[in-house]
Enzyme design. Structure first.
Site, PDB file in Angstrom:
ATOM      1  N   TYR A 148      -4.127  -2.029   7.302  1.00 26.44           N
ATOM      2  CA  TYR A 148      -3.893  -2.695   6.020  1.00 26.44           C
ATOM      3  C   TYR A 148      -4.253  -1.766   4.870  1.00 26.44           C
ATOM      4  CZ  TYR A 148      -8.975  -3.412   5.726  1.00 26.44           C
ATOM      5  OH  TYR A 148     -10.335  -3.220   5.659  1.00 26.44           O
ATOM      6  N   CYS A 149      -3.752  -2.111   3.681  1.00 30.81           N
ATOM      7  CA  CYS A 149      -4.070  -1.384   2.450  1.00 30.81           C
ATOM      8  C   CYS A 149      -3.896  -2.350   1.283  1.00 30.81           C
ATOM      9  CB  CYS A 149      -3.195  -0.148   2.292  1.00 30.81           C
ATOM     10  SG  CYS A 149      -1.421  -0.514   2.211  1.00 30.81           S
ATOM     11  N   THR A 150      -3.889  -1.861   0.071  1.00 30.84           N
ATOM     12  CA  THR A 150      -3.867  -2.736  -1.103  1.00 30.84           C
ATOM     13  C   THR A 150      -2.600  -3.579  -1.179  1.00 30.84           C
ATOM     14  OG1 THR A 150      -5.148  -1.064  -2.285  1.00 30.84           O
ATOM     15  CG2 THR A 150      -4.138  -2.814  -3.604  1.00 30.84           C
TER      16      THR A 150
ATOM     17  N   ILE B 130      -3.467  -6.413   1.091  1.00 27.64           N
ATOM     18  CA  ILE B 130      -4.604  -7.260   0.730  1.00 27.64           C
ATOM     19  C   ILE B 130      -4.228  -8.214  -0.396  1.00 27.64           C
ATOM     20  CG2 ILE B 130      -6.992  -7.264  -0.090  1.00 27.64           C
ATOM     21  CD1 ILE B 130      -7.068  -4.274   0.921  1.00 27.64           C
TER      22      ILE B 130
END
Length: 314
Positions: free
Chosen positions: A188-190, A217
């Site tokens: 996952y990332c922003t 996120i």
């Protein structure tokens, strides 16, 4: 590569729409879109940063609702971006100082030749299904963001590679053979772009079951109720809000303008904190000459505020 910028106008108070977007697409004509995008944003009072490359588009913009929607409509009118998705949030003030439309080699820089998310990529997981995946004991959860981002928030149980930049991620993977010990990798990332490109890299490295959080996120914080959430902390964002929390409400972090790391209200109480000059993370790394230079800059910032202006050095 080149970029186009515009100096800021005086800030206007009010409620602004923020749109985070990216889309991988084969875009050989990317250079021809720069001026059109810049002029459209400028006309509609939209600021932020948009990156264009042969592999697609990436960026975050903010402005009046109608202005942001005009830019999104223009992008989706391009055949390559017809399926463009974006994440929306609100800001109480304009979160960007200027407008930039840049031409780049990559829309997110990994620095590995021939990694192409348009050709091979992992499996999307919707935010509502994410908790089940990362709670599975057969899953290794990896945060693909940088260390200053993970410092203020992560998913429960996630592995933090502690990378300074996304360019370091491929070497981190190659130096951690234990990642092959479990059958599933969830990343996952922003907003989704880094973990999407990371899944393409992982697939090229021979990992089979590779998943990534759709919308990142930001989409998770928007859709998953706080009482059900496995997210711990705040999510760093690349604008003057600095962080957001559940419901995409603005967090309480600020930036240390000396080292650009996020800081909490508690950190501001430290004797090593000085507005615009230092924080506990960077105090011991700076000389007194450095701190004096930052003090001089901070003084110019404060003077600009008294005139109702924005200081570009910030």
């Amino acid at each position: 590569m080149t970029d186009t910028t515009i100096l800021p106008r005086p800030e206007v108070s009010g409620d602004f729409l923020v749109a985070a977007l990216y889309h991988f697409a084969r875009l050989p004509r990317f250079e021809s879109l720069r001026e059109q995008l810049f002029e459209l944003c400028q006309k509609n009072g939209v600021k932020g940063t948009l990156l264009l490359a042969a592999e697609g588009i990436n960026g975050t913009i903010a402005g009046p609702d109608a202005g942001v929607q005009a830019v999104l409509s223009f992008l989706r009118a391009q055949p390559e971006f017809a399926a463009l998705e974006h994440k929306e949030s609100r800001a109480s003030h304009m979160p960007f100082v200027r407008l930039k439309v840049k031409l780049k080699k990559e829309i997110v820089t990994m620095g590995v030749p021939d990694i192409d998310p348009n050709r091979i990529v992992g499996t999307y997981v919707d935010p509502r299904d994410w908790n089940a995946l990362i709670s599975d004991p057969d899953t290794i959860v990896i945060d693909t963001r940088n260390d200053y981002e993970t410092a203020i928030g992560v998913f429960k149980g996630a592995v933090d590679p502690q990378t300074k930049t996304f360019r370091e991620f491929p070497d981190w993977v190659k130096n951690n053979p234990g990642l092959h010990n479990k059958p599933k990798i969830a990343m996952y990332c922003t907003g989704g772009i880094r973990c999407e490109k990371a899944t393409a890299f992982m697939k090229e490295q021979g990992f089979d079951e590779v998943y990534h959080l759709k919308g990142g996120i930001l989409k998770y914080l928007e859709e998953v109720p706080e009482e059900e959430s496995l997210w711990e902390g705040a999510c760093f964002v690349f604008d003057e809000r600095v962080s957001v929390v559940h419901g995409l409400a603005e967090g309480d972090h600020q930036l240390c303008h000396a080292c650009r790391n996020p800081i909490t209200p508690d950190v501001r109480l430290s004797p090593k904190f000085e507005e615009g000059v230092s924080c506990p993370s960077c105090y011991d790394e700076r000389s007194e000459d450095d701190r004096q230079r930052f003090r001089d800059r901070q003084q110019q910032i404060e003077l600009a505020k008294t005139r109702g202006e924005r200081h570009l050095g910030r």
